[in-house]
Design a protein around this motif. Structure first.
Motif, PDB file in Angstrom:
ATOM      1  N   GLY A 168       0.818  -1.207   0.000  1.00 19.10           N
ATOM      2  CA  GLY A 168       0.000   0.000   0.000  1.00 19.10           C
ATOM      3  C   GLY A 168       0.850   1.253   0.000  1.00 19.10           C
ATOM      4  N   ALA A 169       1.906   1.258   0.817  1.00 20.02           N
ATOM      5  CA  ALA A 169       2.792   2.422   0.879  1.00 20.02           C
ATOM      6  C   ALA A 169       3.510   2.635  -0.449  1.00 20.02           C
ATOM      7  N   ALA A 170       3.928   1.546  -1.085  1.00 20.07           N
ATOM      8  CA  ALA A 170       4.604   1.652  -2.374  1.00 20.07           C
ATOM      9  C   ALA A 170       3.678   2.191  -3.455  1.00 20.07           C
ATOM     10  N   ALA A 171       2.389   1.863  -3.350  1.00 21.00           N
ATOM     11  CA  ALA A 171       1.420   2.383  -4.323  1.00 21.00           C
ATOM     12  C   ALA A 171       1.198   3.879  -4.128  1.00 21.00           C
ATOM     13  N   LEU A 172       1.140   4.309  -2.880  1.00 21.47           N
ATOM     14  CA  LEU A 172       0.889   5.719  -2.584  1.00 21.47           C
ATOM     15  C   LEU A 172       2.118   6.591  -2.814  1.00 21.47           C
ATOM     16  N   TYR A 173       3.291   6.038  -2.545  1.00 22.94           N
ATOM     17  CA  TYR A 173       4.542   6.811  -2.643  1.00 22.94           C
ATOM     18  C   TYR A 173       5.563   6.029  -3.466  1.00 22.94           C
ATOM     19  N   PRO A 174       5.314   5.888  -4.766  1.00 19.69           N
ATOM     20  CA  PRO A 174       6.194   5.070  -5.607  1.00 19.69           C
ATOM     21  C   PRO A 174       7.588   5.673  -5.754  1.00 19.69           C
TER      22      PRO A 174
ATOM     23  N   TRP B  41      11.446  -1.449   6.243  1.00 18.46           N
ATOM     24  CA  TRP B  41      12.127  -0.530   5.342  1.00 18.46           C
ATOM     25  C   TRP B  41      11.941  -0.987   3.900  1.00 18.46           C
ATOM     26  N   LEU B  42      11.673  -0.027   3.029  1.00 19.43           N
ATOM     27  CA  LEU B  42      11.512  -0.311   1.607  1.00 19.43           C
ATOM     28  C   LEU B  42      12.357   0.679   0.823  1.00 19.43           C
ATOM     29  N   SER B  43      13.222   0.176  -0.058  1.00 20.82           N
ATOM     30  CA  SER B  43      14.083   1.059  -0.843  1.00 20.82           C
ATOM     31  C   SER B  43      13.301   1.680  -1.994  1.00 20.82           C
ATOM     32  N   ALA B  44      13.872   2.714  -2.586  1.00 25.96           N
ATOM     33  CA  ALA B  44      13.207   3.407  -3.692  1.00 25.96           C
ATOM     34  C   ALA B  44      13.008   2.506  -4.891  1.00 25.96           C
ATOM     35  N   ASP B  45      13.853   1.480  -5.034  1.00 23.64           N
ATOM     36  CA  ASP B  45      13.688   0.559  -6.160  1.00 23.64           C
ATOM     37  C   ASP B  45      12.874  -0.683  -5.802  1.00 23.64           C
ATOM     38  N   GLY B  46      12.155  -0.615  -4.679  1.00 27.91           N
ATOM     39  CA  GLY B  46      11.182  -1.655  -4.362  1.00 27.91           C
ATOM     40  C   GLY B  46      11.716  -2.877  -3.659  1.00 27.91           C
TER      41      GLY B  46
ATOM     42  N   ILE C 129      15.883   7.307   4.564  1.00 25.84           N
ATOM     43  CA  ILE C 129      14.505   7.210   4.075  1.00 25.84           C
ATOM     44  C   ILE C 129      13.990   8.601   3.713  1.00 25.84           C
ATOM     45  N   GLU C 130      13.017   8.609   2.817  1.00 28.46           N
ATOM     46  CA  GLU C 130      12.407   9.871   2.417  1.00 28.46           C
ATOM     47  C   GLU C 130      11.111  10.138   3.177  1.00 28.46           C
ATOM     48  N   ARG C 131      10.410   9.077   3.521  1.00 26.08           N
ATOM     49  CA  ARG C 131       9.140   9.236   4.232  1.00 26.08           C
ATOM     50  C   ARG C 131       8.948   8.120   5.240  1.00 26.08           C
ATOM     51  N   VAL C 132       8.217   8.449   6.300  1.00 26.07           N
ATOM     52  CA  VAL C 132       7.693   7.456   7.231  1.00 26.07           C
ATOM     53  C   VAL C 132       6.190   7.386   6.994  1.00 26.07           C
ATOM     54  N   VAL C 133       5.686   6.195   6.747  1.00 28.23           N
ATOM     55  CA  VAL C 133       4.256   6.015   6.490  1.00 28.23           C
ATOM     56  C   VAL C 133       3.673   5.220   7.658  1.00 28.23           C
TER      57      VAL C 133
END
Length: 231
Positions: free
Chosen positions: A97-103, A120-125, A191-195
Motif C-alpha cells: 500500500g505504501a509503495a502504491a501511494l509513494y512510488p 524498510w523499503l528502498s526506492a527501487d522496491g 529514508i524519504e518518508r515514514v508512512v
C-alpha cells in the motif's frame, strides 16, 4: 464493488471499494442487497485459524473470496524473507500500500497496533527487513500481568515526561520504548518518508512532529486493493 477485510489480532476492519473510494462497513450490518453488489472479497488475516473460520462464517457461501498471503514478489516489490510466506500478511499489504501511494521513494512503513511493526523499503522496491515490538497497550498489559501492584493507564497525548506515580511511569515507559524505537528506525537507514498506520499511528505522528511522517489509516486496504482482479 469489492469487499476488503483486514483481520488483525484484536479487531477486524472491512470496507467496500469501488472506483478508488473506500467505504467503511460492519460485516454484520450488510444487507442481502449489499452482498449481491459485491463481486469479490479480499482478505488479509494474521488471526488464529479459529478466528479466520468465524470470519468465513459471516460471508455468503456464494461470494468469491481470496485469502491473501505474503509472496516473494508482487507489483515490483521484493520480499526480503528467505521464506516469504513467513512475513506477516498485514506487513506485506502495508508495504504494498505504501509503495502504491509513494512510488519510487525510500520508505519506513510502520503499523502501530497490538504490535508495532516497522519495515524498510528502498526506492527501487526492495524490502530490507523490519522490526517487531510490543505495542503501547500491549507493553502495559504485559507489565501489569507480570508485576504486582502495577496498574495500566489510559494513553495520554502529551509529550513524554517522567511519571509521578507507578501507573504513569508504566505508561510513559511504554511511550518512550515505542517512540525511541521509531526514532532509531528513522536514523538506521536513509529514508524519504515514514508512512504510519494502525490504531496508535496518529499518536506517534503527533509525538514525532515531522512533516515527513505521514498517516495513512487505510494503508492495508490500499495494499488489498492492488489485488483486485489480479490472480
Amino acid at each position: 464493488m469489492h469487499l476488503l477485510i483486514d483481520q488483525g489480532n484484536s479487531r477486524t476492519k472491512a470496507c467496500l471499494y469501488k472506483e478508488g473510494v473506500f467505504t467503511d462497513v460492519v460485516l454484520s450490518e450488510l444487507t442481502p442487497t449489499d452482498w449481491l453488489s459485491i463481486k469479490q472479497g479480499l482478505i488479509g488475516s494474521v488471526a488464529a485459524a479459529e478466528q479466520q473460520q468465524q470470519l468465513q462464517s459471516l460471508l455468503p457461501a456464494s461470494l468469491a473470496v481470496r485469502w491473501l498471503r505474503s509472496t516473494a514478489q508482487a507489483f515490483g516489490i521484493s520480499n526480503s524473507y528467505q521464506q516469504p510466506e513467513k512475513l506477516g500478511v498485514d506487513r506485506w499489504l502495508a508495504i504494498l500500500g505504501a509503495a502504491a501511494l509513494y512510488p519510487n521513494q525510500s520508505l519506513l512503513v510502520i503499523d502501530a497496533g497490538t504490535a508495532v511493526t516497522m519495515d524498510w523499503l528502498s526506492a527501487d522496491g526492495v524490502h530490507a527487513g523490519g522490526w517487531i515490538l510490543a505495542g503501547l497497550h500491549t507493553q502495559q498489559r504485559i507489565l501489569v500481568s507480570a508485576t504486582a501492584q502495577v496498574e495500566a493507564a489510559a494513553l495520554s497525548l502529551h509529550p513524554l515526561q517522567p511519571g509521578t506515580s507507578t501507573t504513569a511511569a508504566v505508561a510513559e515507559g511504554a511511550k518512550a520504548a515505542v517512540l525511541g524505537a521509531v526514532q532509531q528506525a528513522i536514523q538506521l537507514r536513509r529514508i524519504e518518508r515514514v508512512v504510519l498506520t494502525g490504531g496508535d499511528g496518529a499518536f506517534i505522528q503527533q509525538q514525532l512532529n515531522n512533516n515527513a511522517v505521514l498517516l495513512e489509516p487505510k494503508l492495508i486496504f490500499y495494499g488489498l486493493a492492488r489485488f483486485i482482479d489480479n490472480n
